[in-house]
Design a protein around this motif. Structure first.
Motif, PDB file in Angstrom:
ATOM      1  N   ILE A  26       0.864  -1.183   0.000  1.00 27.80           N
ATOM      2  CA  ILE A  26       0.000   0.000   0.000  1.00 27.80           C
ATOM      3  C   ILE A  26       0.896   1.228   0.000  1.00 27.80           C
ATOM      4  N   ASN A  27       0.685   2.093  -0.989  1.00 26.30           N
ATOM      5  CA  ASN A  27       1.377   3.374  -1.011  1.00 26.30           C
ATOM      6  C   ASN A  27       0.540   4.309  -0.143  1.00 26.30           C
ATOM      7  N   LEU A  28       1.037   4.617   1.036  1.00 24.22           N
ATOM      8  CA  LEU A  28       0.279   5.407   2.006  1.00 24.22           C
ATOM      9  C   LEU A  28       0.154   6.869   1.601  1.00 24.22           C
ATOM     10  N   THR A  29       0.957   7.294   0.650  1.00 30.19           N
ATOM     11  CA  THR A  29       0.890   8.677   0.194  1.00 30.19           C
ATOM     12  C   THR A  29      -0.287   8.901  -0.737  1.00 30.19           C
ATOM     13  N   ASN A  30      -0.492   7.963  -1.675  1.00 27.37           N
ATOM     14  CA  ASN A  30      -1.561   8.172  -2.655  1.00 27.37           C
ATOM     15  C   ASN A  30      -2.711   7.181  -2.550  1.00 27.37           C
ATOM     16  N   GLY A  31      -2.620   6.192  -1.665  1.00 24.27           N
ATOM     17  CA  GLY A  31      -3.713   5.251  -1.451  1.00 24.27           C
ATOM     18  C   GLY A  31      -3.805   4.126  -2.460  1.00 24.27           C
ATOM     19  N   MET A  32      -2.885   4.064  -3.393  1.00 21.41           N
ATOM     20  CA  MET A  32      -2.877   2.960  -4.355  1.00 21.41           C
ATOM     21  C   MET A  32      -2.417   1.693  -3.627  1.00 21.41           C
ATOM     22  N   TYR A  33      -2.962   0.557  -4.048  1.00 16.41           N
ATOM     23  CA  TYR A  33      -2.442  -0.682  -3.491  1.00 16.41           C
ATOM     24  C   TYR A  33      -2.098  -1.629  -4.613  1.00 16.41           C
ATOM     25  N   TYR A  34      -1.246  -2.605  -4.280  1.00 17.24           N
ATOM     26  CA  TYR A  34      -0.601  -3.421  -5.279  1.00 17.24           C
ATOM     27  C   TYR A  34      -0.519  -4.863  -4.802  1.00 17.24           C
ATOM     28  N   SER A  35      -0.400  -5.743  -5.771  1.00 14.21           N
ATOM     29  CA  SER A  35      -0.162  -7.147  -5.500  1.00 14.21           C
ATOM     30  C   SER A  35       1.005  -7.586  -6.371  1.00 14.21           C
ATOM     31  N   LEU A  36       1.953  -8.255  -5.774  1.00 17.57           N
ATOM     32  CA  LEU A  36       3.061  -8.842  -6.520  1.00 17.57           C
ATOM     33  C   LEU A  36       2.771 -10.327  -6.662  1.00 17.57           C
ATOM     34  N   VAL A  37       2.540 -10.755  -7.895  1.00 12.03           N
ATOM     35  CA  VAL A  37       2.164 -12.140  -8.151  1.00 12.03           C
ATOM     36  C   VAL A  37       3.303 -12.879  -8.849  1.00 12.03           C
ATOM     37  N   GLY A  38       3.100 -14.168  -9.117  1.00 12.82           N
ATOM     38  CA  GLY A  38       4.171 -14.996  -9.654  1.00 12.82           C
ATOM     39  C   GLY A  38       5.235 -15.128  -8.583  1.00 12.82           C
ATOM     40  N   THR A  39       6.465 -14.870  -8.950  1.00 10.83           N
ATOM     41  CA  THR A  39       7.557 -14.900  -7.977  1.00 10.83           C
ATOM     42  C   THR A  39       7.757 -13.521  -7.339  1.00 10.83           C
ATOM     43  N   ILE A  79      11.448  -4.128 -11.446  1.00 14.62           N
ATOM     44  CA  ILE A  79      12.142  -3.019 -10.773  1.00 14.62           C
ATOM     45  C   ILE A  79      11.678  -1.682 -11.358  1.00 14.62           C
ATOM     46  N   ASP A  80      11.579  -1.609 -12.685  1.00 19.72           N
ATOM     47  CA  ASP A  80      11.096  -0.376 -13.331  1.00 19.72           C
ATOM     48  C   ASP A  80       9.690  -0.038 -12.860  1.00 19.72           C
ATOM     49  N   ASP A  81       8.814  -1.039 -12.804  1.00 15.98           N
ATOM     50  CA  ASP A  81       7.432  -0.815 -12.363  1.00 15.98           C
ATOM     51  C   ASP A  81       7.383  -0.354 -10.907  1.00 15.98           C
ATOM     52  N   LEU A  82       8.176  -0.993 -10.055  1.00 15.94           N
ATOM     53  CA  LEU A  82       8.196  -0.636  -8.636  1.00 15.94           C
ATOM     54  C   LEU A  82       8.745   0.774  -8.431  1.00 15.94           C
ATOM     55  N   LYS A  83       9.779   1.132  -9.193  1.00 20.37           N
ATOM     56  CA  LYS A  83      10.342   2.486  -9.105  1.00 20.37           C
ATOM     57  C   LYS A  83       9.339   3.523  -9.595  1.00 20.37           C
ATOM     58  N   GLN A 107      11.385 -24.950  -7.400  1.00 16.63           N
ATOM     59  CA  GLN A 107       9.966 -24.728  -7.656  1.00 16.63           C
ATOM     60  C   GLN A 107       9.774 -24.225  -9.086  1.00 16.63           C
ATOM     61  N   THR A 108       8.522 -24.146  -9.531  1.00 11.45           N
ATOM     62  CA  THR A 108       8.207 -23.673 -10.877  1.00 11.45           C
ATOM     63  C   THR A 108       8.315 -22.162 -10.942  1.00 11.45           C
ATOM     64  N   TYR A 109       8.986 -21.659 -11.977  1.00 11.59           N
ATOM     65  CA  TYR A 109       9.176 -20.221 -12.144  1.00 11.59           C
ATOM     66  C   TYR A 109       7.964 -19.578 -12.813  1.00 11.59           C
ATOM     67  N   GLU A 110       7.495 -18.507 -12.222  1.00 10.21           N
ATOM     68  CA  GLU A 110       6.474 -17.635 -12.819  1.00 10.21           C
ATOM     69  C   GLU A 110       7.020 -16.220 -12.755  1.00 10.21           C
ATOM     70  N   ALA A 111       6.949 -15.503 -13.864  1.00 11.46           N
ATOM     71  CA  ALA A 111       7.482 -14.142 -13.908  1.00 11.46           C
ATOM     72  C   ALA A 111       6.861 -13.291 -12.804  1.00 11.46           C
ATOM     73  N   PRO A 112       7.687 -12.494 -12.104  1.00 14.03           N
ATOM     74  CA  PRO A 112       7.138 -11.579 -11.093  1.00 14.03           C
ATOM     75  C   PRO A 112       6.413 -10.433 -11.791  1.00 14.03           C
ATOM     76  N   ARG A 113       5.195 -10.143 -11.346  1.00 18.73           N
ATOM     77  CA  ARG A 113       4.408  -9.073 -11.969  1.00 18.73           C
ATOM     78  C   ARG A 113       3.761  -8.210 -10.888  1.00 18.73           C
ATOM     79  N   LEU A 114       3.631  -6.932 -11.205  1.00 16.53           N
ATOM     80  CA  LEU A 114       2.989  -5.963 -10.321  1.00 16.53           C
ATOM     81  C   LEU A 114       1.596  -5.679 -10.839  1.00 16.53           C
ATOM     82  N   LYS A 115       0.597  -5.921  -9.993  1.00 21.27           N
ATOM     83  CA  LYS A 115      -0.783  -5.557 -10.324  1.00 21.27           C
ATOM     84  C   LYS A 115      -1.119  -4.302  -9.522  1.00 21.27           C
TER      85      LYS A 115
END
Length: 145
Positions: A26-39, A79-83, A107-115
């Motif tokens: 949760i970005n407490l400054t702007n109220g956006m929230y995120y989920s990091l899925v995959g790895t 990293i670009d998305d998180l920055k 374990q099985t690899y799944e690309a890390p993604r930001l939602k």
């Protein structure tokens, strides 16, 4: 972005928790929230240890059998998305707590993604914008304030 650059969570503005391999931020400054899925949850925990891209790729290879080129491209994108979202900041790398222990099983690899989610922005921001006061009763025509 240099491969040697270390990153850490932006703890001044972000609250995060990793639950069952998924990171919720949760970005407490702007109220956006995120989920990091995959790895992504796993990568977030590495970032909490002040990791850089080669370290993250090495751990993804060891734990998930990820191909180095694919993992590096995926990590760079994450990293670009998180920055861009202000969720991580660059670190000097001092005090890195990254552990490169070998996994017990690959374990099985799944690309890390930001939602990205914005549906609760006004509720989650610590300093939400003031509601539009043009409809306030004292601003109605004919009313005296």
């Amino acid at each position: 972005m240099s491969l040697d650059t270390h990153f850490i969570p932006n703890t001044a503005e972000v609250a995060a928790e990793v639950l069952d391999g998924e990171a919720v931020l949760i970005n407490l400054t702007n109220g956006m929230y995120y989920s990091l899925v995959g790895t992504g949850g796993f990568v977030w925990s590495l970032l909490e240890g002040s990791a850089n891209i080669p370290e993250i790729v090495a751990v993804l290879k060891a734990h998930y059998g990820a191909e180095a080129g694919v993992a590096e491209a995926d990590v760079r994108q994450l990293i670009d998305d998180l920055k861009t979202e202000g969720l991580i900041i660059e670190s000097d790398g001092e005090g890195s707590t990254l552990s490169l222990e070998a996994p017990t099983e690959v374990q099985t690899y799944e690309a890390p993604r930001l939602k990205v989610y914005s549906d609760m922005q006004a509720l989650l921001a610590l300093d939400p914008p003031m509601p539009d006061l043009t409809d306030a009763p004292w601003k109605q025509s004919g009313s005296k304030a």
